[in-house]
Design a protein around this motif. Structure first.
Motif, PDB file in Angstrom:
ATOM      1  N   UNK A 139       0.921  -1.158  -0.022  1.00 57.63           N
ATOM      2  CA  UNK A 139      -0.056   0.001   0.023  1.00 57.63           C
ATOM      3  C   UNK A 139       0.935   1.118   0.083  1.00 57.63           C
ATOM      4  N   UNK A 140       0.245   2.384  -0.678  1.00 53.69           N
ATOM      5  CA  UNK A 140       1.372   3.443  -0.626  1.00 53.69           C
ATOM      6  C   UNK A 140       0.581   4.527   0.031  1.00 53.69           C
ATOM      7  N   UNK A 141       1.171   5.376   0.954  1.00 52.72           N
ATOM      8  CA  UNK A 141       0.529   6.459   1.742  1.00 52.72           C
ATOM      9  C   UNK A 141       1.486   7.550   1.456  1.00 52.72           C
ATOM     10  N   UNK A 142       0.947   8.821   1.866  1.00 54.21           N
ATOM     11  CA  UNK A 142       1.830   9.975   1.764  1.00 54.21           C
ATOM     12  C   UNK A 142       2.384  10.338   3.289  1.00 54.21           C
ATOM     13  N   UNK A 143       3.384  10.900   3.535  1.00 57.29           N
ATOM     14  CA  UNK A 143       4.125  11.215   4.646  1.00 57.29           C
ATOM     15  C   UNK A 143       3.267  12.116   5.372  1.00 57.29           C
ATOM     16  N   UNK A 144       2.916  12.006   6.553  1.00 56.22           N
ATOM     17  CA  UNK A 144       2.194  12.857   7.488  1.00 56.22           C
ATOM     18  C   UNK A 144       0.564  12.603   7.325  1.00 56.22           C
ATOM     19  N   UNK A 145       0.317  11.676   6.572  1.00 55.19           N
ATOM     20  CA  UNK A 145      -1.148  11.079   6.182  1.00 55.19           C
ATOM     21  C   UNK A 145      -1.531  10.132   7.533  1.00 55.19           C
ATOM     22  N   UNK A 146      -2.736  10.567   8.201  1.00 51.47           N
ATOM     23  CA  UNK A 146      -3.504   9.573   9.154  1.00 51.47           C
ATOM     24  C   UNK A 146      -3.539   8.373   8.364  1.00 51.47           C
ATOM     25  N   UNK A 147      -3.256   7.311   8.737  1.00 45.28           N
ATOM     26  CA  UNK A 147      -3.745   5.853   7.915  1.00 45.28           C
ATOM     27  C   UNK A 147      -4.181   4.992   8.946  1.00 45.28           C
ATOM     28  N   UNK A 148      -5.109   4.513   8.485  1.00 39.27           N
ATOM     29  CA  UNK A 148      -5.741   3.156   9.128  1.00 39.27           C
ATOM     30  C   UNK A 148      -5.731   1.982   8.322  1.00 39.27           C
ATOM     31  N   UNK A 149      -5.359   1.051   8.961  1.00 40.91           N
ATOM     32  CA  UNK A 149      -5.116  -0.664   8.333  1.00 40.91           C
ATOM     33  C   UNK A 149      -6.365  -1.263   9.187  1.00 40.91           C
ATOM     34  N   UNK A 150      -7.245  -1.837   8.082  1.00 37.06           N
ATOM     35  CA  UNK A 150      -8.344  -2.711   8.612  1.00 37.06           C
ATOM     36  C   UNK A 150      -8.042  -3.986   7.988  1.00 37.06           C
ATOM     37  N   UNK A 151      -7.241  -4.904   8.929  1.00 36.82           N
ATOM     38  CA  UNK A 151      -6.831  -6.137   8.636  1.00 36.82           C
ATOM     39  C   UNK A 151      -7.412  -7.162   9.011  1.00 36.82           C
TER      40      UNK A 151
END
Length: 148
Positions: free
Chosen positions: A74-86
């Protein structure tokens, strides 16, 4: 005696133009056109992952089970609040660590594990299952979080 006002066509046109200008000026002054640039979203960007198991038979007839995270990257942006639902689809338990982000957790079959983080440094961070670390144990079960 009543007074009579005579209004010319030119005066009516002038009145309409002045009224329109007053209304447009009011709208312009009350319109908030400012926007934040590079603002952080108030909600997390959500990624849904699952645990997957693939079975195959090798050339010598040996059955091989291999586990993986899906999607694998997965690709996210620096400083971005990210949530993984595994979600645990295959395999009873997948204890994991996300190297470089200081995150550990466990995915249980039939349940969803939620992980929230903000990556403050660009790079590639592996999400490694601690049960399936090598081919003897149906692995390596590794995925990647790429921070841009």
């Amino acid at each position: 005696m009543s007074k009579v006002f005579i209004v010319s066509k030119r005066q009516i046109q002038l009145f309409i133009v002045v009224a329109a200008l007053i209304i447009l000026t009011g709208v312009y002054l009350s319109w908030n056109q400012s926007r934040e640039v590079n603002a952080q979203p108030s909600e997390a960007r959500v990624f849904k992952l699952v645990t997957g198991e693939y079975t195959m038979t090798t050339a010598d007839g040996k059955e091989l089970d291999v586990y993986r995270w899906d999607p694998g990257t997965i690709i996210v942006n620096k400083g971005e609040l990210t949530e993984l639902q595994i979600s645990g689809v295959n395999g009873s338990s997948h204890p994991f660590t996300i190297e470089g982000l200081g995150i550990t957790g466990e995915v249980i079959q039939g349940k969803t594990t939620v992980v929230r983080f903000t990556a403050d440094k660009k790079g590639t961070y592996p999400i490694q299952c601690m049960t399936h670390t090598d081919m003897r144990h149906g692995g390596p079960m590794v995925g990647y979080i790429v921070v841009q």
